[in-house]
Design a protein around this motif. Structure first.
Motif, PDB file in Angstrom:
ATOM      1  N   LEU A  20      -0.059   1.140  34.596  1.00  0.00           N
ATOM      2  CA  LEU A  20      -0.600   1.306  33.242  1.00  0.00           C
ATOM      3  C   LEU A  20       0.531   1.312  32.217  1.00  0.00           C
ATOM      4  O   LEU A  20       0.409   0.729  31.132  1.00  0.00           O
ATOM      5  N   PHE A  21       1.631   1.961  32.579  1.00  0.00           N
ATOM      6  CA  PHE A  21       2.788   2.024  31.676  1.00  0.00           C
ATOM      7  C   PHE A  21       3.346   0.623  31.426  1.00  0.00           C
ATOM      8  O   PHE A  21       3.597   0.240  30.273  1.00  0.00           O
ATOM      9  N   PHE A  22       3.525  -0.158  32.497  1.00  0.00           N
ATOM     10  CA  PHE A  22       4.093  -1.494  32.320  1.00  0.00           C
ATOM     11  C   PHE A  22       3.098  -2.447  31.642  1.00  0.00           C
ATOM     12  O   PHE A  22       3.508  -3.370  30.929  1.00  0.00           O
ATOM     13  N   CYS A  23       1.817  -2.219  31.845  1.00  0.00           N
ATOM     14  CA  CYS A  23       0.804  -3.000  31.127  1.00  0.00           C
ATOM     15  C   CYS A  23       0.896  -2.710  29.633  1.00  0.00           C
ATOM     16  O   CYS A  23       0.851  -3.624  28.801  1.00  0.00           O
ATOM     17  N   LEU A  24       1.048  -1.427  29.285  1.00  0.00           N
ATOM     18  CA  LEU A  24       1.193  -1.035  27.886  1.00  0.00           C
ATOM     19  C   LEU A  24       2.455  -1.639  27.284  1.00  0.00           C
ATOM     20  O   LEU A  24       2.436  -2.179  26.159  1.00  0.00           O
ATOM     21  N   ILE A  25       3.565  -1.567  28.020  1.00  0.00           N
ATOM     22  CA  ILE A  25       4.818  -2.162  27.540  1.00  0.00           C
ATOM     23  C   ILE A  25       4.629  -3.662  27.311  1.00  0.00           C
ATOM     24  O   ILE A  25       5.083  -4.224  26.302  1.00  0.00           O
ATOM     25  N   GLY A  26       3.949  -4.322  28.236  1.00  0.00           N
ATOM     26  CA  GLY A  26       3.734  -5.763  28.126  1.00  0.00           C
ATOM     27  C   GLY A  26       2.931  -6.146  26.896  1.00  0.00           C
ATOM     28  O   GLY A  26       3.328  -7.046  26.142  1.00  0.00           O
ATOM     29  N   VAL A  27       1.793  -5.463  26.677  1.00  0.00           N
ATOM     30  CA  VAL A  27       0.952  -5.847  25.536  1.00  0.00           C
ATOM     31  C   VAL A  27       1.621  -5.500  24.210  1.00  0.00           C
ATOM     32  O   VAL A  27       1.465  -6.226  23.211  1.00  0.00           O
TER      33      VAL A  27
END
Length: 501
Positions: A20-27
């Protein structure tokens, strides 16, 4: 039931705290680079490839995917507020979105773009989930001849959908294929085109080529040709569209989602083509076509839905066949190879958590974008005032450090510099670099399957036309080439991609 279980596995994987953290960073990164004109998702993902080497495979691919579809959202922000699309697929949005902003409806235009993008992203993610396993099953039946023919179709399609001259696009594919030959022969072990430099025995570093051709070349172009940006600094208000606007966007969003879902699968520039096709359709079916170009709501809702749907469905050929549909997907292939994953139909069977985790993360990422983007519009507007001469040197330093960190090889830095200058020269010559990258990625696979098919057939080239699937794919490739050289089609291509000139 299998689909439900697979999606459950995907959401369990994508829903972990780390992912979830890396998804947030990505978007967030995707939105940021979509907002800043001149960088683009392709260049950013190329720059971040070295970082992914240190991450878990699922986390790195989820982050890179988030950057890609996040950039589609961010591109619409600049298209609406400053009439300068951050992403080429948002160019059409600028036509009516900016006019809405000038009339004081910037908030409504941004909300319409977000709503259309989220709906399209949700539907297209569901389509990816539905078609992924059946297509993977079909792909498992492919032999060397079929894979060779499939890659030929992919390269020909990338030529057909490339901006500008067909001849130049064909030359870029050929150059990419030649660059892919650098290294060691896969069967004889003899060095090829290494210029006696043993560091190139394993081939050119994919990260160095991608960063140079897309990252450094784009920076040089933007430093040379900085455009004046009229930023609408007034407070963006009225983020909730009126009931009349909501009723007006229902049909365009549905049509745009359908168009984008289909065209996104095509190799080349499916998301870009989808946004133009959607705008054309909306203008033709509208009862008031004279409103287009002067702030038509459908002119924002349709293209934004189409380009986001196209961005999502471009993952279908990547996840099922291991074939990239566009330069960003080619970079995703590179990221998978860096992580030791062989792209193709076996990924679903061998690493189901990764396969379904990426699919589930698309929906989660789209939800994050809707929740985060609208409240952060003020921040994005302020970022637009950062001068290029401050921003780009930092990016270039970051690129160099990242590329060197992959192999600790100084020759990779030489390669970045060389391909950066080459990419800049190609841009000046109006040559589209996307086919070059696709040719570079697919070249070794194309050669391997060609030679394997010839070995299995004992040197008989007719194996490519006597096997039904292979023959059908080659027939499609020939038809596409013939069609794109027709005068009427060439004229239409020039009209579609005129904004890139």
């Amino acid at each position: 039931m299998d689909l439900f279980n697979n999606l459950l596995l995907g959401f369990q994987t994508a829903g972990s705290i780390e992912n979830l953290f890396f998804c947030l960073i990505g978007v967030l990164l995707g939105t940021l680079i979509g907002v800043l004109p001149g960088i683009g998702a392709t260049a950013t993902i190329a720059m971040l490839l070295p970082i992914t080497f240190q991450l878990e495979p699922v986390s790195s691919l989820i982050m890179l995917a988030g950057i890609y579809y996040g950039a589609q959202y961010g591109g619409s922000t600049t298209a609406i507020l400053i009439n300068m699309p951050g992403e080429s697929s948002s160019a059409v949005t600028a036509i009516d979105g900016y006019q809405m902003a000038r009339k004081g409806k910037a908030g409504a235009a941004l909300a319409i773009a977000a709503i259309g993008s989220f709906f399209a992203g949700t539907v297209s993610t569901f389509l990816v989930a539905i078609f992924a396993l059946p297509l993977t099953g079909i792909a498992l039946q492919f032999g060397a001849a079929e894979y060779f023919s499939l890659m030929v179709v992919g390269l020909v399609s990338s030529i057909a959908l490339a901006h500008g001259s067909i001849i130049k696009a064909l030359a870029m594919v050929a150059l990419g294929l030649l660059l892919g030959l650098v290294g060691t022969d896969i069967y004889t072990g003899a060095p090829r085109f290494t210029l006696g430099i043993r560091e190139y025995a394993d081939g050119l570093n994919f990260v160095a080529v991608a960063v140079g051709v897309f990252g450094i070349a784009e920076i040089l172009r933007n430093l040379e040709n900085e455009r004046t940006r009229e930023v609408l600094m007034a407070k963006v208000s009225g983020l909730m569209p009126s009931r009349e606007d909501l009723r007006a966007i229902v049909a365009p969003v549905l049509r745009g989602t359908a168009i984008g879902s289909v065209l996104g699968i095509l190799p080349g520039g499916g998301a870009i083509l989808a946004s133009f096709a959607s705008y054309t359709v909306e203008k033709k079916v509208s009862k008031h076509p004279e409103e287009f170009g002067h702030g038509a709501v459908a002119g924002v809702a349709g293209p934004e839905s189409a380009n986001n749907a196209g961005a999502q469905t471009s993952f279908i050929p990547l996840l099922t066949l291991g074939i990239p549909a566009n330069p960003v997907m080619a970079l995703m292939v590179g990221a998978m190879i860096i992580q030791g994953i062989v792209p193709g139909p076996n990924v679903a069977a061998e690493q189901p958590a990764l396969f379904w985790g990426i699919i589930a993360s698309m929906w989660i990422g789209n939800l994050m974008l809707v929740i985060l983007n609208l409240p952060l519009i003020g921040l994005w507007v302020k970022l637009l005032t950062i001068p290029y001469y401050l921003l780009f040197p930092i990016i270039m330093a970051f690129c160099s450090i990242g590329v060197y960190s992959v192999n600790s090889n100084v020759y990779d830095l030489y390669a970045v510099a060389f391909f950066g200058l080459l990419g800049y020269l190609l841009l000046k010559l109006r040559c589209e670099p996307a086919p070059l990258l696709l040719g570079f990625v697919l070249g070794p696979l194309l050669e391997e399957n060609l030679r394997r098919a010839m070995i299995l057939s004992r040197g008989d080239p007719s194996t490519f036309v006597t096997r039904p699937i292979s023959a059908g794919l080659l027939f499609i490739a020939v038809v596409v080439l013939i069609v794109v050289f027709l005068p009427s089609v060439r004229k239409k291509r020039e009209e579609v991609f005129v904004e890139e000139d």
